[in-house]
Design an enzyme around this catalytic site. Sequence first.
Site, PDB file in Angstrom:
ATOM      1  N   HIS A  19       0.811  23.884  35.317  1.00 38.57           N
ATOM      2  CA  HIS A  19       1.771  24.432  34.346  1.00 38.57           C
ATOM      3  C   HIS A  19       1.111  25.305  33.284  1.00 38.57           C
ATOM      4  O   HIS A  19       1.822  25.923  32.484  1.00 38.57           O
ATOM      5  CB  HIS A  19       2.541  23.303  33.662  1.00 38.57           C
TER       6      HIS A  19
ATOM      7  N   ASP B  50       3.175  19.976  44.453  1.00 34.99           N
ATOM      8  CA  ASP B  50       3.592  19.045  43.400  1.00 34.99           C
ATOM      9  C   ASP B  50       5.130  19.051  43.343  1.00 34.99           C
ATOM     10  O   ASP B  50       5.765  20.029  43.733  1.00 34.99           O
ATOM     11  CB  ASP B  50       2.996  19.499  42.065  1.00 34.99           C
TER      12      ASP B  50
ATOM     13  N   HIS C 122       6.900  19.370  40.778  1.00 29.14           N
ATOM     14  CA  HIS C 122       7.328  20.370  39.801  1.00 29.14           C
ATOM     15  C   HIS C 122       6.796  21.760  40.162  1.00 29.14           C
ATOM     16  O   HIS C 122       5.696  21.891  40.688  1.00 29.14           O
ATOM     17  CB  HIS C 122       6.815  19.998  38.410  1.00 29.14           C
TER      18      HIS C 122
ATOM     19  N   ASP D  55       3.745  13.237  43.025  1.00 27.91           N
ATOM     20  CA  ASP D  55       5.003  12.888  42.347  1.00 27.91           C
ATOM     21  C   ASP D  55       6.230  13.213  43.193  1.00 27.91           C
ATOM     22  O   ASP D  55       7.367  12.995  42.743  1.00 27.91           O
ATOM     23  CB  ASP D  55       5.104  13.514  40.943  1.00 27.91           C
TER      24      ASP D  55
END
Length: 337
Positions: free
Chosen positions: A155, A190, A192, A279
């Site tokens: 991120h 991931d 996200h 995740d």
Amino acid sequence: MFNVFDPAQLAHAPIRELHNGEWVAHVETPVRAENIVAAIGVVAPARDFGVAPILAVHDAGYVEFLRTAFGRWQADGRSGEAIGYAFPVVARREIRLDRIDALLGRYSYDAATPIGAGTWTAAYAGAQTALSALQPLLAAEERHAFALCRPPGHHAGRDYLGGYSYLNNAAIAAEAATRVGRRVAILDVDYHHGNGTQDIFLHRGDVFFASIHADPATDYPFYWGHADETGTGDGRGATVNLPLPHGTGIDAYRVALDGALARIDAFAPDMLVVSFGADTFEGDPISHFGIRTADYRMLAAVIAGRALPTLIVMEGGYATDALGGNVLSFLRGFSST
Ligand code: OKP
Ligand code: ZN
């Protein structure tokens, strides 16, 4: 599989994050990495490649901010972790900012990513971990290497932190490989969207970025990762986003993975960097996919089937007790090919 882990990454121990309107215990904990080490066994220490490969990706002012922010915070008489509370959502003119709160807002975009006493040390060690794991791939001594990075990095953009990420470990390794002549594709799996990685390479046609993630219409990071983000300028067509709905299980995920890999095949890379987050796991406390422990091995075997030198960079995964087993399953999928 060549595994690298630098224990200096444990120095980052965030206390709390803003979640659903409340301050809650931070989920991105040092024990995540300790559990992965316990599961995978032997890990090599990181070497120190200095700050130059970090500055090849990140803005110098941002790196200086990250290095000094906690000290500035304390010098202003603050206790606890440094965290912003005012963010310039509308781009402002470049002005000299001195107040620590102003700098925190300028260089970050969320309230989930605090800076503590050990944050710079750990983030720096994370970047060195990724660079260290890259080396045996560049030397053709290994086909697969695992960088046990923590905190995550995907991120973090050129000049911003957010999403538990400070330095973009995958981007730093990808850029280093590019500079010694490799043609790199990044596959982000991931849960996200890897907005920082996407932003860093969005305008470039020499590095391919493909991401499979929860639909940003419903999930963090909301402002990036939509299917119509496909690259800009020279990078047009070199970004692929495959958002998936809550409840996605292994069958639909496998279809998306095949689609991402087909696009990567067409780019014809000679090296792959995988941003791996566990995740997507069915038991993850902040996510909504249904991937099971055994599925990771199969997904990794599909990726390994491309027969590309592959650097696996650890990103998220917050079902801490299951994390070691999930990572081990993924890494085994590479070792079986
Ligand atoms: C980092 B990585 C919780 C919503 C999510 C930030 C998530 C960062 C994930 N309130 N907050 O991609 O695993
Ligand atoms: Zn994640």
